[in-house]
Design a protein around this motif. Sequence first.
Motif, PDB file in Angstrom:
ATOM      1  N   CYS A  10       0.810  -1.209   0.000  1.00  0.00           N
ATOM      2  CA  CYS A  10       0.000   0.000   0.000  1.00  0.00           C
ATOM      3  C   CYS A  10       0.852   1.271   0.000  1.00  0.00           C
ATOM      4  O   CYS A  10       2.077   1.224   0.110  1.00  0.00           O
ATOM      5  CB  CYS A  10      -0.934  -0.008   1.208  1.00  0.00           C
ATOM      6  SG  CYS A  10      -0.082   0.115   2.790  1.00  0.00           S
ATOM      7  N   GLN A  11       0.187   2.412  -0.095  1.00  0.00           N
ATOM      8  CA  GLN A  11       0.897   3.690  -0.122  1.00  0.00           C
ATOM      9  C   GLN A  11       1.591   3.990   1.205  1.00  0.00           C
ATOM     10  O   GLN A  11       2.588   4.709   1.231  1.00  0.00           O
ATOM     11  CB  GLN A  11      -0.052   4.816  -0.495  1.00  0.00           C
ATOM     12  CG  GLN A  11      -0.469   4.758  -1.946  1.00  0.00           C
ATOM     13  CD  GLN A  11      -1.214   5.997  -2.389  1.00  0.00           C
ATOM     14  OE1 GLN A  11      -1.558   6.850  -1.587  1.00  0.00           O
ATOM     15  NE2 GLN A  11      -1.468   6.087  -3.676  1.00  0.00           N
ATOM     16  N   ARG A  12       1.109   3.446   2.272  1.00  0.00           N
ATOM     17  CA  ARG A  12       1.780   3.630   3.566  1.00  0.00           C
ATOM     18  C   ARG A  12       3.165   3.002   3.543  1.00  0.00           C
ATOM     19  O   ARG A  12       4.115   3.530   4.098  1.00  0.00           O
ATOM     20  CB  ARG A  12       0.960   3.034   4.705  1.00  0.00           C
ATOM     21  CG  ARG A  12      -0.251   3.827   5.048  1.00  0.00           C
ATOM     22  CD  ARG A  12      -0.947   3.228   6.244  1.00  0.00           C
ATOM     23  NE  ARG A  12      -2.111   4.017   6.591  1.00  0.00           N
ATOM     24  CZ  ARG A  12      -2.932   3.730   7.568  1.00  0.00           C
ATOM     25  NH1 ARG A  12      -2.719   2.658   8.304  1.00  0.00           N
ATOM     26  NH2 ARG A  12      -3.964   4.491   7.820  1.00  0.00           N
ATOM     27  N   ALA A  14       4.980   2.613   0.857  1.00  0.00           N
ATOM     28  CA  ALA A  14       5.790   3.486   0.006  1.00  0.00           C
ATOM     29  C   ALA A  14       6.293   4.682   0.803  1.00  0.00           C
ATOM     30  O   ALA A  14       7.455   5.093   0.651  1.00  0.00           O
ATOM     31  CB  ALA A  14       4.992   3.941  -1.209  1.00  0.00           C
TER      32      ALA A  14
END
Length: 66
Positions: A10-12, A14
């Motif tokens: 997920c973007q977390r 990243a």
Amino acid sequence: MKIHIISSGCQRRALDASRLKNYFIANQNIITNSPENANFIILVTDAFDKKTEDQTFDLVEKYNKF
């Protein structure tokens, strides 16, 4: 020290990888795009379900040869 950082998930994750990158750069380390040239490989991922967990283990196996 040369470090290769891989982010998957997920973007977390990243964002976590970006923070790690900034930390290592601030402490005079080199971030490399090539795992072959790295002293350390850092894998930032999550495993919130079976499919993602399997993908994570596939990545570990892929980079284990380095």
